[in-house]
Scaffold this motif. Structure first.
Motif, PDB file in Angstrom:
ATOM      1  N   ASN A  78       0.832  -1.221   0.000  1.00  0.00           N
ATOM      2  CA  ASN A  78       0.000   0.000   0.000  1.00  0.00           C
ATOM      3  C   ASN A  78       0.858   1.260   0.000  1.00  0.00           C
ATOM      4  N   ASP A  79       0.324   2.319  -0.646  1.00  0.00           N
ATOM      5  CA  ASP A  79       1.039   3.583  -0.686  1.00  0.00           C
ATOM      6  C   ASP A  79       0.918   4.346   0.618  1.00  0.00           C
ATOM      7  N   ARG A  80      -0.207   4.144   1.285  1.00  0.00           N
ATOM      8  CA  ARG A  80      -0.372   4.805   2.570  1.00  0.00           C
ATOM      9  C   ARG A  80      -0.783   3.781   3.601  1.00  0.00           C
ATOM     10  N   ASP A  81      -0.255   3.949   4.786  1.00  0.00           N
ATOM     11  CA  ASP A  81      -0.685   3.124   5.899  1.00  0.00           C
ATOM     12  C   ASP A  81      -1.411   4.033   6.887  1.00  0.00           C
ATOM     13  N   TYR A  82      -1.393   3.687   8.167  1.00  0.00           N
ATOM     14  CA  TYR A  82      -2.292   4.424   9.060  1.00  0.00           C
ATOM     15  C   TYR A  82      -1.644   4.814  10.393  1.00  0.00           C
ATOM     16  N   LYS A 117     -12.637  -2.299  13.756  1.00  0.00           N
ATOM     17  CA  LYS A 117     -12.383  -2.235  12.308  1.00  0.00           C
ATOM     18  C   LYS A 117     -12.657  -0.816  11.780  1.00  0.00           C
ATOM     19  N   PRO A 118     -12.106  -0.471  10.600  1.00  0.00           N
ATOM     20  CA  PRO A 118     -12.356   0.855  10.039  1.00  0.00           C
ATOM     21  C   PRO A 118     -13.860   1.114   9.968  1.00  0.00           C
ATOM     22  N   GLY A 119     -14.230   2.330  10.351  1.00  0.00           N
ATOM     23  CA  GLY A 119     -15.644   2.673  10.344  1.00  0.00           C
ATOM     24  C   GLY A 119     -16.306   2.481  11.698  1.00  0.00           C
ATOM     25  N   SER A 120     -15.636   1.764  12.602  1.00  0.00           N
ATOM     26  CA  SER A 120     -16.221   1.580  13.927  1.00  0.00           C
ATOM     27  C   SER A 120     -16.062   2.885  14.715  1.00  0.00           C
ATOM     28  N   SER A 121     -16.814   2.991  15.783  1.00  0.00           N
ATOM     29  CA  SER A 121     -16.734   4.220  16.585  1.00  0.00           C
ATOM     30  C   SER A 121     -15.514   4.206  17.502  1.00  0.00           C
ATOM     31  N   LEU A 122     -14.821   3.064  17.536  1.00  0.00           N
ATOM     32  CA  LEU A 122     -13.721   2.929  18.495  1.00  0.00           C
ATOM     33  C   LEU A 122     -12.385   3.385  17.937  1.00  0.00           C
ATOM     34  N   ALA A 123     -12.208   3.240  16.620  1.00  0.00           N
ATOM     35  CA  ALA A 123     -10.878   3.480  16.044  1.00  0.00           C
ATOM     36  C   ALA A 123     -10.988   4.308  14.773  1.00  0.00           C
ATOM     37  N   LEU A 124     -10.105   5.301  14.672  1.00  0.00           N
ATOM     38  CA  LEU A 124     -10.040   6.171  13.495  1.00  0.00           C
ATOM     39  C   LEU A 124      -8.746   5.862  12.756  1.00  0.00           C
ATOM     40  N   TYR A 125      -8.851   5.676  11.450  1.00  0.00           N
ATOM     41  CA  TYR A 125      -7.670   5.312  10.654  1.00  0.00           C
ATOM     42  C   TYR A 125      -7.245   6.521   9.828  1.00  0.00           C
ATOM     43  N   ILE A 126      -6.202   7.193  10.269  1.00  0.00           N
ATOM     44  CA  ILE A 126      -5.713   8.371   9.546  1.00  0.00           C
ATOM     45  C   ILE A 126      -4.636   7.913   8.571  1.00  0.00           C
ATOM     46  N   PRO A 127      -4.862   8.116   7.262  1.00  0.00           N
ATOM     47  CA  PRO A 127      -3.862   7.639   6.296  1.00  0.00           C
ATOM     48  C   PRO A 127      -2.586   8.478   6.386  1.00  0.00           C
ATOM     49  N   VAL A 128      -1.465   7.802   6.513  1.00  0.00           N
ATOM     50  CA  VAL A 128      -0.167   8.492   6.586  1.00  0.00           C
ATOM     51  C   VAL A 128       0.781   7.809   5.604  1.00  0.00           C
ATOM     52  N   PRO A 129       1.867   8.497   5.210  1.00  0.00           N
ATOM     53  CA  PRO A 129       2.812   7.861   4.281  1.00  0.00           C
ATOM     54  C   PRO A 129       3.242   6.492   4.777  1.00  0.00           C
ATOM     55  N   SER A 154       6.173   9.133  11.673  1.00  0.00           N
ATOM     56  CA  SER A 154       6.949   9.200  10.442  1.00  0.00           C
ATOM     57  C   SER A 154       7.061   7.837   9.819  1.00  0.00           C
ATOM     58  N   GLY A 155       7.107   7.861   8.498  1.00  0.00           N
ATOM     59  CA  GLY A 155       7.173   6.631   7.716  1.00  0.00           C
ATOM     60  C   GLY A 155       8.613   6.318   7.390  1.00  0.00           C
ATOM     61  N   LYS A 156       9.021   5.089   7.677  1.00  0.00           N
ATOM     62  CA  LYS A 156      10.399   4.676   7.425  1.00  0.00           C
ATOM     63  C   LYS A 156      10.792   4.885   5.968  1.00  0.00           C
ATOM     64  N   VAL A 157       9.831   4.710   5.049  1.00  0.00           N
ATOM     65  CA  VAL A 157      10.165   4.794   3.631  1.00  0.00           C
ATOM     66  C   VAL A 157       9.616   6.055   2.978  1.00  0.00           C
ATOM     67  N   SER A 158       9.293   7.058   3.786  1.00  0.00           N
ATOM     68  CA  SER A 158       8.932   8.369   3.242  1.00  0.00           C
ATOM     69  C   SER A 158       9.814   9.396   3.943  1.00  0.00           C
ATOM     70  N   PRO A 159      10.313  10.413   3.228  1.00  0.00           N
ATOM     71  CA  PRO A 159      11.231  11.366   3.866  1.00  0.00           C
ATOM     72  C   PRO A 159      10.513  12.440   4.673  1.00  0.00           C
ATOM     73  N   THR A 160       9.324  12.132   5.149  1.00  0.00           N
ATOM     74  CA  THR A 160       8.511  13.149   5.823  1.00  0.00           C
ATOM     75  C   THR A 160       8.137  12.736   7.238  1.00  0.00           C
ATOM     76  N   ALA A 161       7.727  13.747   7.996  1.00  0.00           N
ATOM     77  CA  ALA A 161       7.000  13.486   9.237  1.00  0.00           C
ATOM     78  C   ALA A 161       5.567  13.917   8.988  1.00  0.00           C
ATOM     79  N   THR A 162       4.632  13.292   9.691  1.00  0.00           N
ATOM     80  CA  THR A 162       3.227  13.667   9.560  1.00  0.00           C
ATOM     81  C   THR A 162       2.774  14.251  10.889  1.00  0.00           C
ATOM     82  N   VAL A 163       2.220  15.470  10.823  1.00  0.00           N
ATOM     83  CA  VAL A 163       1.761  16.135  12.040  1.00  0.00           C
ATOM     84  C   VAL A 163       0.236  16.082  12.071  1.00  0.00           C
TER      85      VAL A 163
END
Ligand code: CUA
Length: 603
Positions: free
Chosen positions: A248-252, A282-294, A312-321
């Motif tokens: 996948n291109d983005r994980d969570y 699971k995604p869509g449940s009220s318990l957990a939110l899946y924020i896509p990150v690199p 931060s993603g090991k294989v992306s040169p970015t941090a996600t805030v």
């Protein structure tokens, strides 16, 4: 658009990782600049350190206690291992906690909290190898509880609740496995595996519940309001090979909603599996939110002002805030999960973990670049908002030696982050120390971050493999650490030596007071089950006694007012000296007694 950008970067980065690992890193020369800072770089003989450093001990299964800034090693707290320096894994008390498992892999040590900072009561540490959690009493700096985490494998990210206090603690499963993992069904079908986010009652040391997710969960964090816990997730593909895990291109970044979890527990919306309440996250449940990150994120760390979660993603040169205040709207469906992201600064290759100075700056470890990069969080947010090209939030870079994993600044996992010292926990020391053979020490580097520029202060060889650490202000810990426990804290404490025999069971109660044990000899019969209960009745701080039974695989140390016991079968006849292993007195060598085992009559 993201697709291409990430795909290209990923390809480059994977190449870079392979190259770096093969070459063993580049060669940098550190420039220690003469610079005005507010911290000291030297602790002279007789002086005390400013911080307690608590290092996890990796394969050793222990926690290490260091002084910062001296980096002197004070103590190794045995947790999941065997250590004759205290008798952990040898005494009955420790065996009762270890339950026969003496192999551990400790990664993340964190303290218990009150109102967003350490309360000085406990340390917690995970065992990734055998899926356990241990708790260490800070007043004695000894392990006092160990529990097994069911349904969880690769028990990795571990973080205590920070607010209002540590009632809960969360642990993540980095490896997905079948639920339940009992060898039935199609074990090869990795797509059917699950991960769990486990919530533990940190006082009772019991599992409260587990939130089941269709992905893995790596590192963990909690917020500063008691609302959420966080987990990075790099394998929603449910892959079982590297290429499958990178598909996948983005994980969570997965966010768990504690209010919703409490409501589900109260409302009974869970299944009970093997006695554990299992909630569906699971995604869509009220318990957990899946924020896509690199893709393939690793670390997640919360800024000390409580506003941001940075991963931060090991294989992306970015941090996600991620702005934590936006998460409620995302759970409510008012905004998309992705809209919680307020910055994605480009910071360098192989970003892993982020720590903070409490002055608005973040410091991220770059595994591939072998650097610590300092960047300003607000500037990163401004750049992201304005879409300005050519601007950078990066303030400074420091070459480290080499291949940094975790990094941590002093008090950085609390609201009292003080921006004085930072540790770069480097995986490879290479040419920095005398060669000691194929398995070399790691290199923990101490960095002064009190000024505008980072200053490398010290290289410290570290026995493999510390993983992570925290640095806690001395005034939080030192007043609470006792020189001795209350003697009656151990129910078997004894001030009078005696021998008691019931059938073939012999119980020896023994005092130890320099330079004598309370008895000079004990005689038993071959085949007897012998229990020694040893109390050190010396109250003088620092006066410990050893208890070693020659030829009997028994060797432990008892501190002042401590009691420890050991049970074994006297299967070797003859005279076996019991001796003190701790130099306690001018007559220490004479502190010994005879253990005589009468041979069984020949048939
Ligand atoms: Cu007691 Cu040496």
């Amino acid at each position: 658009m993201f697709r291409n950008r990430w795909a290209i970067r990923t390809a480059l980065l994977i190449g870079a990782i392979a190259g770096v690992l093969a070459a063993g890193g580049g060669v940098f020369t550190a420039s220690v600049e003469a610079q005005k800072t507010t911290t000291r770089h030297e602790v002279r003989p007789g002086e005390l350190d400013d911080y307690y450093g608590f290092w996890s001990g990796g394969q050793s299964g222990e926690i290490r206690v260091l002084g910062v800034p001296s980096m002197r090693l004070f103590k190794r707290i045995p947790v999941f291992n065997i250590d004759c320096g205290s008798g952990w894994g040898i005494t009955n008390e420790s065996k009762a906690l270890l339950k026969g498992t003496f192999v551990g892999d400790t990664h993340h040590t964190h303290g218990s909290y009150k109102n967003g900072t350490y309360d000085g009561k406990y340390l917690f540490v995970n065992d990734k190898a055998n899926n356990r959690l241990a708790r260490i009493r800070i007043d004695l700096l000894e392990t006092d509880a160990i529990i097994s985490i069911p349904h969880c494998q690769g028990t990795h990210g571990t973080f205590p609740q920070r607010f209002p206090q540590t009632d809960w603690l969360v642990m993540n499963s980095e490896f997905q496995v079948p639920l339940t993992n009992d060898g039935t069904g199609d074990m090869r079908n990795a797509k059917a595996y699950s991960g769990v986010h486990t919530i533990i009652d940190a006082q009772k040391m019991e599992v409260v519940c587990q939130i089941v997710v269709p992905t893995n969960l790596d590192l963990a964090a909690t917020d500063y309001k008691g609302l959420y816990s966080f987990a990075t997730s790099y394998n929603p593909e449910n892959g079982a090979t590297v290429s499958e895990m990178l598909a996948n291109d983005r994980d969570y970044l997965v966010v768990f909603n504690w209010e919703a979890i409490r409501a589900a527990l109260k409302g009974g919306t869970y299944k009970v599996v093997n006695g554990v309440k299992m909630l569906d996250g699971k995604p869509g449940s009220s318990l957990a939110l899946y924020i896509p990150v690199p893709k393939n994120p690793h670390g997640v760390n919360i800024s000390p002002d409580g506003k941001y979660a940075v991963c931060s993603g090991k294989v992306s040169p970015t941090a996600t805030v991620v702005e934590i205040d936006r998460i409620a709207d995302a759970f409510a469906g008012k905004i998309k999960p992705m809209d919680c992201i307020v910055a994605e600064p480009e910071i360098g290759l192989g970003p892993l973990h982020t720590t903070y100075d409490g002055r608005g700056n973040a410091y991220t470890s770059l595994f591939i670049d072998s650097q610590i990069v300092k960047w300003n969080i607000q500037k990163a947010i401004d750049i992201y908002k304005s879409q300005k090209k050519g601007e950078t939030a990066v303030v400074d870079r420091l070459d480290i030696h080499y291949q940094v994993g975790h990094t941590m600044a002093s008090m950085a996992e609390t609201k009292e982050a003080d921006g004085k010292y930072l540790i770069s926990l480097n995986k490879i020391s290479k040419d920095r120390f005398l060669n000691v053979g194929p398995i070399k020490p790691e290199n923990d580097q101490l960095v002064d971050i009190s000024g505008e520029k980072m200053v490398l202060v010290e290289d410290e060889p570290a026995y493999i493999e510390p993983h992570d650490c925290i640095m806690v202000r001395r005034d939080i810990i030192e007043p609470l650490v006792k020189h001795r426990p209350r003697m009656d804290e151990h129910p078997l404490a004894t001030t009078k030596s005696s021998v008691e025999r019931k059938g073939n069971k012999v119980t020896v109660r023994l005092t130890a007071s320099a330079p004598v044990y309370g008895m000079q000899e004990v005689t038993v019969n071959q085949g007897d089950e012998v229990t020694f209960i040893v109390t050190n009745t010396d109250e003088i701080p620092d006066l410990s006694h050893g208890f070693c039974v020659s030829n009997y695989n028994v060797n432990f140390v008892v501190g002042p007012y401590q009691t420890k016991s050991v049970t074994f079968v006297a299967n070797k006849p003859g005279v076996h000296w019991i001796y003190c292993t701790n130099f306690c007195h001018a007559l220490h060598l004479e502190m010994r007694m005879r253990f005589m085992v009468k041979a069984r009559a020949k048939a």
